[in-house]
Structure formats: C-alpha cells, structure tokens
Design a protein around this motif. Structure first.
Motif, PDB file in Angstrom:
ATOM      1  N   ALA A  31       1.051  -0.915  -0.134  1.00 42.21           N
ATOM      2  CA  ALA A  31      -0.281  -0.038  -0.213  1.00 42.21           C
ATOM      3  C   ALA A  31       1.138   1.341   0.051  1.00 42.21           C
ATOM      4  O   ALA A  31       1.813   1.369   0.548  1.00 42.21           O
ATOM      5  CB  ALA A  31      -0.979   0.016   1.022  1.00 42.21           C
ATOM      6  N   LYS A 180      -8.266   0.542   1.304  1.00 41.99           N
ATOM      7  CA  LYS A 180      -8.399   0.432   0.246  1.00 41.99           C
ATOM      8  C   LYS A 180      -9.733   1.624  -0.367  1.00 41.99           C
ATOM      9  O   LYS A 180     -10.531   2.014   0.725  1.00 41.99           O
ATOM     10  CB  LYS A 180      -9.106  -0.247  -0.628  1.00 41.99           C
ATOM     11  N   GLY A 184     -10.194   1.772  -5.287  1.00 44.08           N
ATOM     12  CA  GLY A 184      -9.723   0.613  -4.859  1.00 44.08           C
ATOM     13  C   GLY A 184      -8.055   0.548  -4.827  1.00 44.08           C
ATOM     14  O   GLY A 184      -7.928  -0.182  -4.759  1.00 44.08           O
ATOM     15  N   THR A 185      -7.647   1.870  -4.658  1.00 45.14           N
ATOM     16  CA  THR A 185      -5.831   2.235  -3.836  1.00 45.14           C
ATOM     17  C   THR A 185      -5.884   2.241  -2.789  1.00 45.14           C
ATOM     18  O   THR A 185      -6.519   1.994  -1.647  1.00 45.14           O
ATOM     19  CB  THR A 185      -6.120   3.653  -4.512  1.00 45.14           C
ATOM     20  N   TRP A 186      -5.342   1.258  -2.495  1.00 41.05           N
ATOM     21  CA  TRP A 186      -4.276   0.525  -0.572  1.00 41.05           C
ATOM     22  C   TRP A 186      -3.394   2.012  -0.089  1.00 41.05           C
ATOM     23  O   TRP A 186      -2.696   2.159  -1.348  1.00 41.05           O
ATOM     24  CB  TRP A 186      -3.574  -0.612  -0.895  1.00 41.05           C
TER      25      TRP A 186
END
Length: 289
Positions: A31, A180, A184-186
């Motif tokens: 991440a 998230k 959808g980005t961690w």
C-alpha cells in the motif's frame, strides 16, 4: 514567537530522495505510504479540528471529508548521507521509527510528508527556526508553498535555504490505517495529532477541497449521523475519540507514547466501529455541514 528568517525564493535542486526507488514509498502489503495531520485548536465550546471536503474530481476519496494530508513521495526521503541533526530537532527519528514500526528512513519520509502536506493544503507550517522557535507567520513562505505543490522544490530545499528544521515534538503519532479507497487504491496512512500554532491560520487554499473549516468533532459526528457528511472509517473513529476530550492539551496528553498498531482493511467486527458499519445513515448527496 517570531522567526527572524526570511524566505528564499527560486527553484533549488535537492539531494533529498536521490536514487530513491518508487517501492520505498510503499508500506504494508504494498500500500502507498501516506500521512494526515489532525490539527486541533481550543474554542469556547471545546476543541475543534480542521477538516476539508475533497472535490468530486479527486481520483481517491471524492467528496469525503478528511484531515489534511496526502501520499509520501520520493522528495520526502532524506539523502543517503542524512544526519538527523541537519533538518530535525526534538524527538529523534529513531524514537519515531520505533513507535511507527518503520525504518528510520521511512519514518523520516512519513514525518516530512505530514509537514509538507499540511503546509501545501492549509498554509500551516509546523517547523521551527534555528533558535527553536515555532513560526508565528508562515505567509512569507507562500512562494515556497506553491513550489512544493508544483514539485519544483522539496521540503528539504525549503528547510535548508531558510535555516528551518522539522521538530519531532510538534506532531504526535495517532494512528495507522491500511485501507482501500472507493477507487481500489490501497493506502498505508499514518495520522499525527498537532496543536494549532499561535499566529498561523489555515486558509484552505487548495485545489483538492471544495470547503474547509474548523469544526467540533462532536458536531461532525452528528452531521454524519444525519447523512450530511461522509468519512473514511479511520477518520470517523478518530473523531469519536477526539470528541471525548475537553481541551487540546487533554487530547495531546492522551496521544503521547500512544501504541501505533496498524488496522488493516475494514474492521467490521470491531465493537468501536459498530455504528459506522452497521448503523450508517443514508448519505444526502450535495448537502454540507
């Protein structure tokens, strides 16, 4: 306390972050490392926090009300020949790294990202001069703020050319959430708690926010309960915790030496988050506090 330093303008090349691989900016599970600052002040009816509502065009967390902050990038890392004493005072980078559960190198980058992002998004510059005095006027560094936003300068550049240093005592680690975004980005996000510096005022002049202002934590929670404002899980829990304090000093005292344990994903089974996950109100799109 007034700094007697005057801002130096113009682009300056920095060695901070030289030869940094982009993977250095990754945290747990790959991440992206990021940092947020919970800026607090005392008000007649109790403590307030500075919050901003992100514009709907933002790729991550559009329309969400957040604390100032953003991603760690390569310019936040020190040069390979880094010496703590050059740009850092107060609590050591080693002590910070131990509390955050990071290498000293990444802890430096996370702290610098927190200071930089707060300055870029609010105009609050949490640094001290070479006498150890906290700035009571950051407006003289406005051109540097713009240069930081455009990535033409690094925070290291600004510090070196104005005889300023980051103080490890001004931002207290408060939490670590690995979550998230709706896209959808961690993100592996470290939160810091800081007192509003006397003499400086946040302005909210950032293209990332539609609105920004001071709010009591309890009022924000009530706004959420009525569907008037949206929060990420981490922000909601932190506001609930902060609403229990009567003064900024109380909040800072409770945060000192706080154990920073990463919370990964959505803690739907955490009883502290029951209201957020199981009794969340219907959002009223387009409404504001």
């Amino acid at each position: 306390m007034q700094s007697n330093q005057r801002a130096t303008t113009g682009a300056v090349s920095a060695d901070a972050g030289d030869a940094i691989d982009v993977t250095e900016t990754r945290g747990l599970g790959g991440a992206r490392l990021s940092a947020t600052v919970i800026l607090m002040r005392d008000a007649p009816d109790g403590p307030e926090v500075w919050m901003q509502e992100r514009v709907l065009s933002m790729p991550n967390y559009p329309g969400i009300t957040v604390f100032p902050g953003g991603g760690v990038d390569t310019r936040d890392f020190p040069g390979r020949s880094w010496d703590d004493g050059e740009l850092w005072t107060g609590r050591s980078g080693v002590a910070l790294a131990r509390q955050l559960g990071l290498t000293k190198y990444k802890a430096h980058a996370v702290m610098f990202a927190a200071v930089r992002e707060l300055f870029e998004e609010t105009g609050i510059f949490l640094v001290v001069d070479h006498y150890g005095n906290l700035l009571d006027d950051a407006s003289i560094y406005h051109e540097h703020r713009l240069a930081l936003e455009s990535h033409s300068l690094s925070l290291t550049d600004v510090l070196q050319h104005n005889d300023l240093v980051v103080s490890g005592d001004l931002l207290l680690p408060y939490g670590r959430w690995v979550g998230k975004s709706e896209r959808g980005t961690w993100f592996d996000t470290f939160s810091f708690l800081a007192a509003h510096p006397e003499g400086q005022e946040p302005d909210g002049n950032t293209g990332e926010a539609d609105d920004a202002n001071w709010f009591p934590p309890g009022l924000l929670i009530e706004g959420w309960r009525h569907g008037l404002v949206r929060f990420a899980p981490s922000t909601w829990m932190q506001l609930v915790e902060l609403a229990a304090h009567d003064t900024v000093a109380d909040a800072l005292k409770a945060a000192r030496d706080r154990t920073i344990t990463p919370i990964v994903g959505d803690p739907v089974d955490d009883e502290r988050m029951e209201e957020y996950f199981h009794r969340a109100p219907k959002d009223r799109i387009g409404r504001h506090l």
